[in-house]
Motif scaffolding. Sequence first.
Motif, mmCIF file in Angstrom:
data_model
loop_
_atom_site.group_PDB
_atom_site.id
_atom_site.type_symbol
_atom_site.label_atom_id
_atom_site.label_comp_id
_atom_site.label_asym_id
_atom_site.label_seq_id
_atom_site.Cartn_x
_atom_site.Cartn_y
_atom_site.Cartn_z
ATOM 1 N N ILE A 1 0.820 -1.273 -0.146
ATOM 2 C CA ILE A 1 0.255 -0.050 -0.054
ATOM 3 C C ILE A 1 0.845 1.326 -0.104
ATOM 4 N N MET B 1 -8.080 -1.321 -5.321
ATOM 5 C CA MET B 1 -7.876 -2.334 -4.425
ATOM 6 C C MET B 1 -8.459 -3.788 -4.732
ATOM 7 N N GLN C 1 -7.723 -3.618 7.740
ATOM 8 C CA GLN C 1 -8.876 -2.572 7.266
ATOM 9 C C GLN C 1 -9.054 -1.302 8.193
ATOM 10 N N LEU D 1 -6.536 0.903 6.655
ATOM 11 C CA LEU D 1 -7.188 1.505 5.351
ATOM 12 C C LEU D 1 -8.099 2.658 5.764
ATOM 13 N N TRP E 1 -7.562 6.605 4.173
ATOM 14 C CA TRP E 1 -8.670 7.049 3.326
ATOM 15 C C TRP E 1 -9.055 8.406 3.985
#
Length: 275
Positions: free
Chosen positions: A152, A165, A181, A184, A188
């Motif tokens: 990432i 993704m 998760q 991420l 974001w």
Amino acid sequence: MLRETGLTKIRASGVTKRFAIEPKGEVLAVAGVDFEVRENEFLAIVGPSGCGKSTFLYMVGGFLDVSEGEILVNGKPVRGPGPDRGIVFQHFALFPWLTAKRNILYGLEERQTPPAERERIAEELIQLMGLSGFEHAYPKQLSGGMKQRVAIARTLAFDPEVLLMDEPFGALDAQTRAMMQAELLRIWNQRKKTVLFVTHDVHEAVCLAERVVIMTARPGRIKAAVDTSDVHAWDGTAFRESRELVQKVNQIWDLLREEVAAAQRVVEAGKLRDG
């Protein structure tokens, strides 16, 4: 909450993909897909195996050509890969002979980014992704979660506007998956990216995305789109099983169940022919 910017980041119009097969045949993988992704939106795509989810993602990334229709990013037709779109794969795709930091630096070196700038970017991403202390480790020395953090970070090094993704956490154990998760979502919220996220996991899609698109069995078409922006699964520390989350998961499964059964019938029919 859904980020209502009023701006369309990605627009798919009548997107169809055919693959040639021997002898003189073809497979219709995706058929007439129409939908839009808003700027800074986190959108997940779910569907049965073989429905064309990843195929569509690769067309947005410019790695596959569109057979019919058109994909626009920022109002411009996709004609190939570009720095405005970064992709993260399920199986990391790291260079095993390079350290974590060198993997992150690789693309910046290829683009001839000035040395001081690429060092600054690499160090910033090492901090962002929680890789401090592991920057000089090789992929074989890293856990699956750490490898995906490096993957990432390598993609974010280009600072793409769109993050694509493809089942990025599918190969991870349940605990590591939950941690990634959360990472991420944090990234974001900090980086304000448009995210297009392909997954088989309906629960994951509802936890992460503001909107979930359901694709039919092959040839993949858009069956429905479900707004999940009112589901508050992440409380800043952990994912919580709320009534709203369970209701959305059940709603999407109700839409998906028939497509999974249809895809399975195709697989079984193929086994009978081959047998």
